[in-house]
Design an enzyme around this catalytic site. Structure first.
Site, PDB file in Angstrom:
ATOM      1  N   SER A 125       1.073  -1.352   0.016  1.00  0.00           N
ATOM      2  CA  SER A 125      -0.062   0.038   0.028  1.00  0.00           C
ATOM      3  C   SER A 125       0.815   1.285   0.021  1.00  0.00           C
ATOM      4  CB  SER A 125      -0.994  -0.081   1.438  1.00  0.00           C
ATOM      5  OG  SER A 125      -1.353   1.272   1.617  1.00  0.00           O
ATOM      6  N   GLU A 127       0.182   3.579   1.695  1.00  0.00           N
ATOM      7  CA  GLU A 127       0.496   4.294   3.141  1.00  0.00           C
ATOM      8  C   GLU A 127       1.650   3.832   3.613  1.00  0.00           C
ATOM      9  OE1 GLU A 127      -1.938   5.257   5.970  1.00  0.00           O
ATOM     10  OE2 GLU A 127      -2.575   6.263   3.814  1.00  0.00           O
ATOM     11  N   TYR A 149      -1.463   0.563  10.705  1.00  0.00           N
ATOM     12  CA  TYR A 149      -1.805  -0.045   9.398  1.00  0.00           C
ATOM     13  C   TYR A 149      -0.663  -0.130   8.553  1.00  0.00           C
ATOM     14  CZ  TYR A 149      -3.481  -0.692   4.531  1.00  0.00           C
ATOM     15  OH  TYR A 149      -3.522  -1.286   3.413  1.00  0.00           O
TER      16      TYR A 149
HETATM   17  P1  NAP Z   1     -11.720  -4.653   2.031  1.00  0.00           P
HETATM   18  O1  NAP Z   1     -12.671  -4.200   1.361  1.00  0.00           O
HETATM   19  O2  NAP Z   1     -11.288  -3.889   3.502  1.00  0.00           O
HETATM   20  O3  NAP Z   1     -11.464  -6.166   2.137  1.00  0.00           O
HETATM   21  C1  NAP Z   1     -10.519  -6.829   2.925  1.00  0.00           C
HETATM   22  C2  NAP Z   1     -10.720  -8.281   2.931  1.00  0.00           C
HETATM   23  O4  NAP Z   1      -9.980  -9.009   3.944  1.00  0.00           O
HETATM   24  C3  NAP Z   1     -12.295  -8.955   3.222  1.00  0.00           C
HETATM   25  O5  NAP Z   1     -12.695  -9.863   2.498  1.00  0.00           O
HETATM   26  C4  NAP Z   1     -12.023  -9.223   4.696  1.00  0.00           C
HETATM   27  O6  NAP Z   1     -12.931 -10.174   4.989  1.00  0.00           O
HETATM   28  C5  NAP Z   1     -10.783 -10.181   4.682  1.00  0.00           C
HETATM   29  N1  NAP Z   1     -10.102 -10.301   5.964  1.00  0.00           N
HETATM   30  C6  NAP Z   1      -9.944  -9.491   6.880  1.00  0.00           C
HETATM   31  N2  NAP Z   1      -9.394  -9.942   8.140  1.00  0.00           N
HETATM   32  C7  NAP Z   1      -9.248 -11.187   7.628  1.00  0.00           C
HETATM   33  C8  NAP Z   1      -8.819 -12.509   8.351  1.00  0.00           C
HETATM   34  N3  NAP Z   1      -8.427 -12.582   9.499  1.00  0.00           N
HETATM   35  N4  NAP Z   1      -8.636 -13.658   7.703  1.00  0.00           N
HETATM   36  C9  NAP Z   1      -9.188 -13.778   6.288  1.00  0.00           C
HETATM   37  N5  NAP Z   1      -9.734 -12.627   5.627  1.00  0.00           N
HETATM   38  C10 NAP Z   1      -9.694 -11.457   6.253  1.00  0.00           C
HETATM   39  O7  NAP Z   1     -10.143  -4.066   1.385  1.00  0.00           O
HETATM   40  P2  NAP Z   1      -9.880  -3.792  -0.154  1.00  0.00           P
HETATM   41  O8  NAP Z   1      -9.869  -2.226  -0.461  1.00  0.00           O
HETATM   42  O9  NAP Z   1     -10.394  -4.686  -1.162  1.00  0.00           O
HETATM   43  O10 NAP Z   1      -8.187  -4.120  -0.286  1.00  0.00           O
HETATM   44  C11 NAP Z   1      -7.613  -5.228  -0.580  1.00  0.00           C
HETATM   45  C12 NAP Z   1      -6.283  -5.284  -0.033  1.00  0.00           C
HETATM   46  O11 NAP Z   1      -5.414  -4.296  -0.697  1.00  0.00           O
HETATM   47  C13 NAP Z   1      -6.109  -5.030   1.533  1.00  0.00           C
HETATM   48  O12 NAP Z   1      -4.901  -5.891   2.092  1.00  0.00           O
HETATM   49  C14 NAP Z   1      -5.781  -3.642   1.445  1.00  0.00           C
HETATM   50  O13 NAP Z   1      -5.097  -3.447   2.677  1.00  0.00           O
HETATM   51  C15 NAP Z   1      -4.921  -3.524   0.596  1.00  0.00           C
HETATM   52  N6  NAP Z   1      -4.903  -2.137  -0.360  1.00  0.00           N
HETATM   53  C16 NAP Z   1      -6.226  -1.448  -0.582  1.00  0.00           C
HETATM   54  C17 NAP Z   1      -5.999  -0.210  -0.988  1.00  0.00           C
HETATM   55  C18 NAP Z   1      -7.244   0.462  -1.551  1.00  0.00           C
HETATM   56  O14 NAP Z   1      -7.060   1.806  -1.626  1.00  0.00           O
HETATM   57  N7  NAP Z   1      -8.360  -0.063  -1.312  1.00  0.00           N
HETATM   58  C19 NAP Z   1      -5.058   0.446  -1.399  1.00  0.00           C
HETATM   59  C20 NAP Z   1      -3.563  -0.266  -1.150  1.00  0.00           C
HETATM   60  C21 NAP Z   1      -3.657  -1.416  -0.566  1.00  0.00           C
HETATM   61  P3  NAP Z   1     -14.374  -9.904   5.896  1.00  0.00           P
HETATM   62  O15 NAP Z   1     -15.236  -9.576   4.469  1.00  0.00           O
HETATM   63  O16 NAP Z   1     -14.624 -11.015   6.523  1.00  0.00           O
HETATM   64  O17 NAP Z   1     -14.340  -8.641   6.531  1.00  0.00           O
HETATM   65  O1  F7E Z   2      -9.012   8.236   4.130  1.00  0.00           O
HETATM   66  C1  F7E Z   2      -9.237  11.621   5.164  1.00  0.00           C
HETATM   67  C2  F7E Z   2      -8.289  10.756   5.914  1.00  0.00           C
HETATM   68  O2  F7E Z   2     -10.002   6.299   5.107  1.00  0.00           O
HETATM   69  C3  F7E Z   2      -8.439   9.127   3.153  1.00  0.00           C
HETATM   70  C4  F7E Z   2      -7.249   2.268   2.562  1.00  0.00           C
HETATM   71  O3  F7E Z   2      -7.732   1.384   1.370  1.00  0.00           O
HETATM   72  O4  F7E Z   2      -6.131   3.458   1.126  1.00  0.00           O
HETATM   73  C5  F7E Z   2      -7.053   3.772   2.206  1.00  0.00           C
HETATM   74  O5  F7E Z   2      -6.468   4.459   3.123  1.00  0.00           O
HETATM   75  C6  F7E Z   2      -8.002  10.596   3.432  1.00  0.00           C
HETATM   76  C7  F7E Z   2      -7.290  10.523   4.875  1.00  0.00           C
HETATM   77  O6  F7E Z   2      -8.434   6.186   3.147  1.00  0.00           O
HETATM   78  C8  F7E Z   2     -12.864  11.612   6.615  1.00  0.00           C
HETATM   79  O7  F7E Z   2      -7.828  11.580   6.994  1.00  0.00           O
HETATM   80  C9  F7E Z   2     -11.197  13.131   6.057  1.00  0.00           C
HETATM   81  O8  F7E Z   2      -6.379  11.385   5.071  1.00  0.00           O
HETATM   82  O9  F7E Z   2     -10.536   6.895   2.741  1.00  0.00           O
HETATM   83  P1  F7E Z   2      -9.705   6.613   3.761  1.00  0.00           P
HETATM   84  P2  F7E Z   2      -6.713   5.978   3.598  1.00  0.00           P
HETATM   85  O10 F7E Z   2      -6.537   6.199   4.959  1.00  0.00           O
HETATM   86  O11 F7E Z   2      -5.987   6.784   2.733  1.00  0.00           O
HETATM   87  C10 F7E Z   2      -4.864   2.962   1.472  1.00  0.00           C
HETATM   88  C11 F7E Z   2      -3.996   3.125   0.067  1.00  0.00           C
HETATM   89  C12 F7E Z   2      -4.953   1.815   2.023  1.00  0.00           C
HETATM   90  O12 F7E Z   2      -3.864   0.847   1.653  1.00  0.00           O
HETATM   91  C13 F7E Z   2      -5.810   1.517   3.059  1.00  0.00           C
HETATM   92  O13 F7E Z   2      -6.182   0.180   3.169  1.00  0.00           O
HETATM   93  O14 F7E Z   2      -9.309  11.014   4.062  1.00  0.00           O
HETATM   94  N1  F7E Z   2     -10.514  12.094   5.608  1.00  0.00           N
HETATM   95  N2  F7E Z   2     -12.233  12.982   6.837  1.00  0.00           N
HETATM   96  C14 F7E Z   2     -11.612  10.918   6.030  1.00  0.00           C
HETATM   97  N3  F7E Z   2     -11.331   9.487   6.001  1.00  0.00           N
HETATM   98  C15 F7E Z   2     -12.207   8.724   6.361  1.00  0.00           C
HETATM   99  N4  F7E Z   2     -12.138   7.506   6.227  1.00  0.00           N
HETATM  100  N5  F7E Z   2     -13.543   9.400   6.922  1.00  0.00           N
HETATM  101  C16 F7E Z   2     -13.670  10.929   6.974  1.00  0.00           C
HETATM  102  O15 F7E Z   2     -14.659  11.321   7.601  1.00  0.00           O
END
Ligand code: NAP
Ligand code: F7E
Length: 325
Positions: A125, A127, A149
């Protein structure tokens, strides 16, 4: 010829559902690892449930992974499972480290034991860049995570590289910047905004409570990003790739686009709320996807504006159906 088999962890999540669709379209046999829950949470995969096979397992339980791998004998494993919400990682730091960090080692070691020729994808990520040391961020930008995270993802990233180098395994890490869709969880800022905008437009809510408006993110469309995951595992050599759009937008800009799409003024409906501020913020993320463009031939198709409009439209449709409007 026998179909290729892929195991996807996190198949019930946003990315898991898009990746499963993509793999089915490419004629894979698709298996998903799902953890036990007291109520069913298959909303995102319901439409393809009869085409995939779900196997019980948990990122905290290595035995379940070994069993799943031995039963399925996949050629590819995509590790998308994680405690993925940054804010929750401050209230559950040990759990986040266990699932999101150590879980990667459990899976890699299970692969090593069952079949070290399996190709492995790790969901790293942006992050990990946290307090950014360079703009834009590339595969070689030094890491400086700013949340439990982010720290857990750094561990997962490096253990993936370590298994590649220690055991010559085909382990690849995709450093994906934020990617969103109508299937995004409601707690993430894009979906929270588009869903609340749709509620306000339909008279179902009065205001949007929000945190930091100045944070900037490189937001893309999840459907584009899962293509990059698949492309990475088709390469002869495992590697690390940044996947991003190369552009960045503030949370305020997100509000302007989302409210603007339904002809509302964001200023009139938005209230800043301390509860959504973070102990340490990631102020600015913007990725440089040049390497992915050159080596994978990947580029994103959906722009930020198209993405947010797509999400607002989808939430309007969803809410109208729910409320019989
Ligand atoms: P998400 O919607 O939160 O999905 C997370 C998945 O992980 C869900 O299927 C969840 O199952 C499963 N999970 C959580 N804890 C588990 C456990 N203990 N054992 C087995 N499965 C478990 O996340 P996403 O947005 O699709 O992201 C997919 C991956 O990419 C994650 O690793 C995330 O950190 C990473 N990532 C996401 C982004 C983004 O912007 N979306 C960017 C960079 C990296 P349940 O349905 O049971 O909760
Ligand atoms: O926040 C700001 C908050 O929670 C984005 C995950 O998929 O992407 C995701 O992480 C920004 C932050 O995503 C609210 O402070 C303001 O600066 O949508 P977010 P994230 O933290 O960037 C990365 C790449 C991952 O890997 C993660 O799994 O938005 N923000 N106001 C807020 N964020 C939330 N959630 N809620 C608010 O009300």
């Amino acid at each position: 010829m026998a179909k290729k088999r892929a195991l996807v962890t996190g198949i019930t999540g946003q990315d898991g559902s898009y990746l499963a669709e993509l793999l089915l379209a490419k004629d894979y046999e698709v298996f998903g690892l799902v953890r036990r829950t007291s109520t069913v949470n298959f909303e995102r995969i319901r439409h393809i449930q009869d085409q995939i096979t779900l196997i019980s397992g948990d990122m905290l339980d290595q035995t379940s992974m070994t069993r799943a791998l031995s039963d399925i004998r996949p050629q590819e494993v995509y590790n998308l499972a994680a405690q993925s919400f940054v804010q929750t990682s401050w209230t559950q730091p040990v759990f986040t480290g266990d699932v999101t960090g150590l879980g990667v080692t459990r899976l890699l070691d299970a692969i090593r034991a069952v079949d070290p020729t399996i190709r492995f994808y790790q969901a790293s990520s942006s992050e990990m860049f946290g307090k950014v040391q360079e703009v834009p961020q590339t595969e070689s930008t030094p890491l400086y995570p700013r949340s439990p995270y982010g720290v857990a993802k750094v561990y997962g990233h490096w253990i993936t590289i370590n298994y590649r180098e220690s055991y010559n395994m085909h382990c690849t890490s995709g450093i994906l910047f934020n990617h969103e869709s109508p299937r995004r969880g409601l707690e993430f800022v894009t979906r929270k905004v588009t869903h609340t905008v749709a509620q306000i437009k339909l008279g179902l809510a009065q205001e949007l409570r929000i945190g930091n408006l100045d944070a900037q993110r490189d937001w893309g469309f999840a459907g584009d990003y899962v293509q990059a995951m698949w492309l990475m595992l088709q390469q002869d050599t495992p590697d690390d790739f940044v996947i991003a759009t190369g552009t960045t937008q503030s949370v305020q800009r997100l509000l302007e686009v989302a409210f603007g799409h339904v002809d509302l003024d964001w200023n009139k409906y938005t209230v800043q709320d301390e509860r959504f501020m973070r102990p340490a913020e990631v102020d600015l993320l913007v990725g440089d996807p040049t390497k992915a463009g050159q080596k994978l031939g990947w580029k994103p198709a959906v722009t930020f504006e198209q993405l947010i409009q797509m999400m607002v439209e989808s939430d309007l449709k969803l809410l109208k159906a729910e409320h019989g409007k």
